[in-house]
Design an enzyme around this catalytic site. Structure first.
Site, PDB file in Angstrom:
ATOM      1  N   GLU A 211       0.815  -1.218   0.000  1.00 32.14           N
ATOM      2  CA  GLU A 211       0.000   0.000   0.000  1.00 32.14           C
ATOM      3  C   GLU A 211       0.849   1.269   0.000  1.00 32.14           C
ATOM      4  OE1 GLU A 211      -0.450  -2.614   1.947  1.00 32.14           O
ATOM      5  OE2 GLU A 211      -2.506  -3.320   1.665  1.00 32.14           O
TER       6      GLU A 211
ATOM      7  N   PHE B   3     -11.150  -7.970  13.959  1.00 32.62           N
ATOM      8  CA  PHE B   3     -10.041  -8.360  13.096  1.00 32.62           C
ATOM      9  C   PHE B   3      -9.752  -7.249  12.077  1.00 32.62           C
ATOM     10  CE2 PHE B   3      -8.492 -10.466   9.158  1.00 32.62           C
ATOM     11  CZ  PHE B   3      -7.250 -10.839   9.649  1.00 32.62           C
ATOM     12  N   GLN B   4      -8.521  -6.834  11.997  1.00 38.49           N
ATOM     13  CA  GLN B   4      -8.056  -5.769  11.090  1.00 38.49           C
ATOM     14  C   GLN B   4      -8.775  -4.444  11.318  1.00 38.49           C
ATOM     15  OE1 GLN B   4      -7.874  -7.422   7.064  1.00 38.49           O
ATOM     16  NE2 GLN B   4      -5.762  -8.054   7.497  1.00 38.49           N
TER      17      GLN B   4
ATOM     18  N   LYS C 187     -17.598  -1.618   6.077  1.00 36.85           N
ATOM     19  CA  LYS C 187     -17.993  -2.650   5.104  1.00 36.85           C
ATOM     20  C   LYS C 187     -19.511  -2.650   4.880  1.00 36.85           C
ATOM     21  CE  LYS C 187     -16.794  -7.350   3.774  1.00 36.85           C
ATOM     22  NZ  LYS C 187     -16.033  -8.554   4.108  1.00 36.85           N
TER      23      LYS C 187
ATOM     24  N   MET D 289      24.075   9.819   1.747  1.00 38.97           N
ATOM     25  CA  MET D 289      23.881  11.122   2.389  1.00 38.97           C
ATOM     26  C   MET D 289      24.199  11.045   3.878  1.00 38.97           C
ATOM     27  SD  MET D 289      23.388  14.207   1.902  1.00 38.97           S
ATOM     28  CE  MET D 289      22.443  14.823   0.520  1.00 38.97           C
TER      29      MET D 289
HETATM   30  C1  LIG Z   1      12.382   6.145   5.057  1.00 36.89           C
HETATM   31  C2  LIG Z   1      13.662   6.846   5.357  1.00 36.89           C
HETATM   32  N1  LIG Z   1      14.529   6.307   6.236  1.00 36.89           N
HETATM   33  C3  LIG Z   1      15.699   6.934   6.512  1.00 36.89           C
HETATM   34  C4  LIG Z   1      16.020   8.106   5.903  1.00 36.89           C
HETATM   35  C5  LIG Z   1      17.330   8.830   6.240  1.00 36.89           C
HETATM   36  N2  LIG Z   1      18.183   8.944   5.056  1.00 36.89           N
HETATM   37  C6  LIG Z   1      18.237  10.056   4.283  1.00 36.89           C
HETATM   38  S1  LIG Z   1      19.251   9.913   2.981  1.00 36.89           S
HETATM   39  C7  LIG Z   1      19.699   8.370   3.441  1.00 36.89           C
HETATM   40  C8  LIG Z   1      20.680   7.579   2.627  1.00 36.89           C
HETATM   41  C9  LIG Z   1      20.159   7.232   1.285  1.00 36.89           C
HETATM   42  O1  LIG Z   1      21.004   6.292   0.703  1.00 36.89           O
HETATM   43  P1  LIG Z   1      20.828   5.847  -0.788  1.00 36.89           P
HETATM   44  O2  LIG Z   1      19.427   5.516  -1.071  1.00 36.89           O
HETATM   45  O3  LIG Z   1      21.811   4.792  -1.091  1.00 36.89           O
HETATM   46  O4  LIG Z   1      21.145   7.175  -1.594  1.00 36.89           O
HETATM   47  P2  LIG Z   1      22.508   8.037  -1.649  1.00 36.89           P
HETATM   48  O5  LIG Z   1      22.450   9.052  -0.554  1.00 36.89           O
HETATM   49  O6  LIG Z   1      23.657   7.097  -1.485  1.00 36.89           O
HETATM   50  O7  LIG Z   1      22.461   8.669  -2.991  1.00 36.89           O
HETATM   51  C10 LIG Z   1      19.044   7.973   4.609  1.00 36.89           C
HETATM   52  C11 LIG Z   1      19.228   6.677   5.288  1.00 36.89           C
HETATM   53  C12 LIG Z   1      15.060   8.644   5.020  1.00 36.89           C
HETATM   54  N3  LIG Z   1      15.239   9.809   4.415  1.00 36.89           N
HETATM   55  N4  LIG Z   1      13.925   7.978   4.742  1.00 36.89           N
END
Ligand SMILES: Cc1ncc(C[n+]2csc(CCOP(=O)(O)OP(=O)(O)O)c2C)c(N)n1
Length: 584
Positions: free
Chosen positions: A73, A135-136, A185, A499
């Site tokens: 979803e 349920f759910q 429902k 990042m």
């Molecule tokens: C759902 C979620 N979890 C954690 C983060 C924190 N976060 C931001 S950027 C990042 C790293 C992303 O890594 P990648 O997808 O390999 O992309 P890159 O930065 O290497 O281009 C993380 C863990 C987030 N933004 N969203």
């Protein structure tokens, strides 16, 4: 006899004649008829027990509604977001109760902060079971209240048409946003006498479009006309207001340099001479530094997000601020406004245009161009045309630009690759970059790209995703396989959660804590879903692989191995002022 018209009773025969014709319908059929009446053509969903009656009715609506069966979803709602963002229409997602409904929450939060119009319909347990831990059963109304523009639970079939009419009206009017309608429902199954569907045009106590106040337009025009170093910041409000033409005319007549937030990108083509680049933490050098030197700051349809402003007490303190926004809660929220122009910029921009003098600010514009030259020397040239052996993310974007000419819809995920895509993707037209701006949701891009392609079927759609983010919603490759939707997927694989690694390198003494992420063989995974793919790790192979991907009839996954420890610059370190932006 009473003379009060409110007390007068109509004659019985007149009332019978005046009654509108009704048709016996189930709540489920009424739900789908409402979608058709609202102009919906595509819906993204996943079935389950509490929404089976609607899915049963859908069986007979196949000619009118294209239902895309997603794999989760969250994928469904991100696809609906991608659809809404590329098309300018309302995205629709369906889910069952309980876990189906809670899987929508991230997408709702994302759509709320990014002002994306969505109608989500969730099934719910029978009304007589509400509150019994059936349920759910989950209290999705309370769960989603802070992440929706409006939500409502329907427990009787008769309420469905009006609730959905309101839902569409609220989702798309004023500052758009996501709404959720939860339908028990029994309400889906009951038959009722349905009057002809009426679209909603008014909701008591909700004012989506304010009356524009002329005195503020006049004050704003006077400030702009007297400014020596004015600067325009624009955001997604220009796109949401479908005011791109008015905006371009305003920029050109005023001659004022203009910079964009990542959700505003494309409202003015990236190559336009007055487009001076991107704002914010990884934005361009000139727009950040000169924010603190302009005398009049004209913010249009943007909300002074902290990623844009950096340290607020050192943000544009010297400037008089004109803020055009449809949402009054944004005005004075983060930055004190000198002149508030509350209204839809489709309406306010032409009013302002009529009062401003045509000008050119050549010396001031030249300062932006000087900063651009410094940024090219320090960062951009090496990023786009590297002399190093390893591939950079920027050169992938550069090559892509050369092939697509800026005509593709780019859908980026979250991380370093997102900033590279925002900084370097050419954008010739509006609605060409779909990304999770406010929430920064990893896993957004793959499903959003599916939706973006359904929303803009005649444009190439290219998803740019990191090796981390793609693993969050990779199951949506199954949706691509089953629908045959033509989405090109580029994974920029730096073998890190890049990042976060960058922050650990720069601000935590290179203590790399759980950012070293392993990946499967992405090309083999794609092949498992019968999607063509290729992996590239050297420069000579990059251009031919991109050309092959774009020419391929159907979806294609291209994994590009890029430098592991590249950092995104410029950067405004957290807690610093925009003027303290660092080039390296
Ligand atoms: C759902 C979620 N979890 C954690 C983060 C924190 N976060 C931001 S950027 C990042 C790293 C992303 O890594 P990648 O997808 O390999 O992309 P890159 O930065 O290497 O281009 C993380 C863990 C987030 N933004 N969203």
């Amino acid at each position: 006899m009473s003379t009060n018209p409110l007390l007068a009773q109509p004659a019985a025969s007149t009332a019978a004649e005046a009654a509108p014709p009704t048709t016996p319908l189930t709540g489920a059929v009424a739900t789908l008829q409402a979608l058709v009446a609202e102009g919906v053509d595509t819906i993204f969903g996943y079935p389950g027990g509490a929404i089976i009656p609607i899915y049963d009715a859908l069986y007979d609506f196949k000619d009118q509604l294209n239902h895309v069966l997603v794999r989760h979803e969250q994928g469904g709602i991100h696809a609906a977001q991608g659809y809404a963002r590329s098309s300018g229409r309302v995205g629709v997602a369906l889910a069952t109760s309980g876990p189906g409904a809670t899987n929508l929450v991230t997408g709702l939060a994302d759509a709320l902060i990014d002002s994306t119009p969505l109608v989500c319909i969730t099934g719910q347990v029978f009304a007589h079971l509400l509150g019994t831990d059936a349920f759910q059963e989950t209290d999705i109304i309370n769960i989603t209240t802070p992440v929706t523009k409006w939500n409502y639970q329907v427990t009787r079939a008769e309420e469905i048409p009006e609730a959905l009419a309101k839902a569409f009206y609220i989702a798309r009017s004023g500052r758009p946003g996501p709404v959720l309608v939860d339908i028990t429902k029994n309400a889906q199954m009951q038959t009722f006498e349905a009057p002809a569907y009426e679209r909603c045009t008014h909701v008591r106590s909700y004012r989506p479009a304010p009356v524009v106040r002329n005195e503020y337009i006049e004050q704003a025009a006077a400030l702009i006309n007297s400014a020596k170093q004015p600067f325009i910041l624009w955001g997604q409000g220009v796109v949401l207001g479908k005011a791109e033409r008015e905006f371009q005319e305003f920029v050109e007549k005023s001659g004022i340099p203009a910079a964009w937030t990542i959700l505003g990108v494309g409202a003015l083509a990236t190559g336009h001479p007055l487009n001076v680049g991107m704002l914010g933490m990884h934005g361009n050098y000139g727009p950040n530094v000169l924010t603190n030197e302009c005398d009049v700051l004209i913010a249009i349809g943007m909300r002074f997000d902290d990623r844009v402003t950096g340290r607020l007490d050192k943000y544009a303190k010297q400037a008089q601020v004109v803020h055009l926004d449809i949402d009054p809660t944004e005005i004075d929220k983060n930055v004190k406004t000198t002149v508030p122009v509350w209204g839809d910029c489709k309406e306010t921009l032409p009013l302002l245009m009529a009062l401003i003098e045509p000008k050119k600010h050549e010396a001031w514009l030249a300062r932006f161009n000087d900063y651009t030259a410094q940024e090219v020397d320090a960062v951009i040239r090496e990023e786009l045309f590297p002399t190093s052996e390893e591939l950079t993310m920027g050169e992938v974007l550069q090559q892509l630009n050369e092939i697509t000419g800026g005509e593709a819809v780019i859908v980026s995920d979250v991380g370093q690759h997102q900033m590279v895509a925002c900084r370097y993707a050419l954008q010739n037209q509006s609605r060409s970059h779909v990304t999770s701006g406010g929430l920064g949701t990893m896993g957004f891009a793959l499903p959003a790209a599916i939706g973006a392609k359904f929303g803009a079927p005649h444009r190439p759609v290219v998803a740019i995703i990191g090796d981390g983010g793609v693993q969050m919603t990779i199951q949506e490759l199954g949706t691509i396989m089953q629908t045959g939707v033509d989405v090109k997927i580029i994974i920029l694989n730096n073998q890190f959660l890049g990042m976060v690694r960058q922050w650990q390198e720069l601000f935590h003494q290179r203590r790399y804590s759980f950012v070293d992420i392993q990946s499967p063989d992405f090309v083999a995974v794609a092949a498992g879903y019968r999607i063509a793919g290729q992996r590239v790790d050297d420069r000579a192979a990059l251009r031919p692989a991109l050309e092959k991907m774009l020419a391929h009839p159907g979806s294609f996954l291209l994994e590009v191995m890029v430098t592991k420890e590249n950092n995104i610059f410029p950067m405004v370190p957290q807690g610093c002022s925009v003027a303290e932006i660092r080039l390296r």
